[in-house]
Enzyme design. Structure first.
Site, PDB file in Angstrom:
ATOM      1  N   ASP A 153       0.810  -1.219   0.000  1.00 40.25           N
ATOM      2  CA  ASP A 153       0.000   0.000   0.000  1.00 40.25           C
ATOM      3  C   ASP A 153       0.844   1.271   0.000  1.00 40.25           C
ATOM      4  O   ASP A 153       2.064   1.224   0.191  1.00 40.25           O
ATOM      5  CB  ASP A 153      -0.955  -0.012   1.204  1.00 40.25           C
ATOM      6  N   ASN A 185      -7.856  -2.875  13.961  1.00 43.37           N
ATOM      7  CA  ASN A 185      -9.250  -3.128  13.577  1.00 43.37           C
ATOM      8  C   ASN A 185      -9.362  -4.280  12.573  1.00 43.37           C
ATOM      9  O   ASN A 185     -10.380  -4.459  11.925  1.00 43.37           O
ATOM     10  CB  ASN A 185      -9.887  -1.864  12.992  1.00 43.37           C
ATOM     11  N   HIS A 188      -7.451  -4.653   9.878  1.00 40.65           N
ATOM     12  CA  HIS A 188      -7.112  -4.378   8.482  1.00 40.65           C
ATOM     13  C   HIS A 188      -5.835  -5.098   8.073  1.00 40.65           C
ATOM     14  O   HIS A 188      -4.946  -5.344   8.882  1.00 40.65           O
ATOM     15  CB  HIS A 188      -7.071  -2.872   8.163  1.00 40.65           C
ATOM     16  N   GLU A 211      -9.797  -1.862   4.958  1.00 41.38           N
ATOM     17  CA  GLU A 211     -10.488  -1.553   6.207  1.00 41.38           C
ATOM     18  C   GLU A 211     -11.745  -2.419   6.362  1.00 41.38           C
ATOM     19  O   GLU A 211     -12.216  -3.017   5.390  1.00 41.38           O
ATOM     20  CB  GLU A 211     -10.890  -0.069   6.203  1.00 41.38           C
TER      21      GLU A 211
HETATM   22  C1  GLP Z   1      -0.476   0.083   8.542  1.00 41.07           C
HETATM   23  C2  GLP Z   1      -0.159  -0.673   7.263  1.00 41.07           C
HETATM   24  C3  GLP Z   1      -0.422  -2.137   7.417  1.00 41.07           C
HETATM   25  C4  GLP Z   1       0.201  -2.626   8.714  1.00 41.07           C
HETATM   26  C5  GLP Z   1      -0.477  -1.966   9.872  1.00 41.07           C
HETATM   27  C6  GLP Z   1       0.010  -2.432  11.226  1.00 41.07           C
HETATM   28  O1  GLP Z   1      -1.758   0.567   8.594  1.00 41.07           O
HETATM   29  N1  GLP Z   1      -0.875  -0.186   6.131  1.00 41.07           N
HETATM   30  O2  GLP Z   1       0.097  -2.835   6.301  1.00 41.07           O
HETATM   31  O3  GLP Z   1       0.075  -4.014   8.806  1.00 41.07           O
HETATM   32  O4  GLP Z   1      -0.241  -0.579   9.752  1.00 41.07           O
HETATM   33  O5  GLP Z   1       1.109  -1.683  11.611  1.00 41.07           O
HETATM   34  P1  GLP Z   1       2.072  -1.958  12.808  1.00 41.07           P
HETATM   35  O6  GLP Z   1       2.949  -3.085  12.374  1.00 41.07           O
HETATM   36  O7  GLP Z   1       2.845  -0.687  12.969  1.00 41.07           O
HETATM   37  O8  GLP Z   1       1.226  -2.283  13.970  1.00 41.07           O
END
Ligand code: GLP
Length: 241
Positions: free
Chosen positions: A67, A136, A138, A143
């Site tokens: 992304d 959440n 995702h 989402e």
């Molecule tokens: C972001 C990214 C996701 C990632 C998520 C969790 O929103 N777009 O790909 O998995 O955060 O992040 P973290 O590893 O910092 O908890």
């Protein structure tokens, strides 16, 4: 879903690194799906170390990131392109032309999504997809409420996701409201998925991921239906299972 229980974050990163390096050793020309966020940082550090020791080469690897924020250019320190350059790409021999992310400043974001999907198809789809888990549920930036057959698309970020990611920005107002993300349909086409989860704050999400009903309300739950998912999680993240 196979669950690998590890003691802590270091062990999680080590295990993930081993899986990725084995994949490279097996095929050489692997197609990786890569993630951002805090969780894969340790994995990327370990891959860099392995590369520096001469144990692996990324010369024939292709990578597609999940992304990118809409509106952030590659030289913006909060863009995911910048993150990947800093945390991995600039330290290894993965050729620039084989390291793909959606372009956050594309004139036509919908066309960018369509073209990105075509690039993944041309590469023969993802062999190994690295995923993190949003609080959440995702995955990528899919989402809650995203249909499970969605391909790469433009999303409106949930307020909770913007708040969770605000720690990387100067203020919540600076967090973009939209992103480009590989869809759940595209993620589910990956041959293998390695999902990394660390820390107590993800414990409820892990419980729902593993034991909850499969529902669009919690996008990661669809992974229960994929036949080759490895969840690597530390004791804190697994504490509510
Ligand atoms: C972001 C990214 C996701 C990632 C998520 C969790 O929103 N777009 O790909 O998995 O955060 O992040 P973290 O590893 O910092 O908890």
């Amino acid at each position: 879903m196979d669950i690998i229980r590890v003691k802590d974050y270091d062990e999680l990163s080590e295990k993930a690194c081993k899986i990725l390096t084995n994949e490279i050793k097996k095929s050489g020309s692997s197609v990786f799906g890569l993630a951002t966020g805090s969780t894969p940082e340790g994995l990327y550090q370990q891959l860099i170390e392995k590369y520096k020791k001469g144990n692996i080469s990324f010369a024939d690897v292709t990578s597609f990131n999940l992304d990118e924020y809409v509106g952030l250019a590659a030289d913006d320190p909060n863009s995911y392109r910048y993150y990947m350059d800093e945390k991995l790409f600039s330290h290894i021999d993965l050729p620039d032309e084989q390291a793909f992310l959606p372009n956050g400043i594309a004139d036509d974001p919908d066309k960018e999504c369509h073209d990105y999907e075509a690039l993944i198809k041309d590469a023969g789809y993802i062999d190994l997809q690295v995923l993190g888990l949003g609080l959440n549920g995702h995955i990528g930036f899919n989402e809650p409420g995203t249909p499970v057959d969605r391909r790469t698309h433009v999303v409106d970020l949930d307020e909770s996701t913007r708040e969770a990611n605000a720690r990387f920005f100067n203020s919540l107002d600076d967090v973009p409201k939209k992103a480009l993300t590989i869809g759940i349909g595209s993620i589910m086409e990956s041959k293998k998925i390695v999902l990394l989860v660390s820390g107590e704050k993800k414990a409820d999400a892990v419980k729902r991921l593993v034991n909850g009903e499969v529902s669009e309300d919690f996008p990661a739950s669809i992974l229960q239906k994929h036949n080759n998912v490895i969840l690597i999680a530390d004791e804190e993240a697994l504490s509510k299972l």
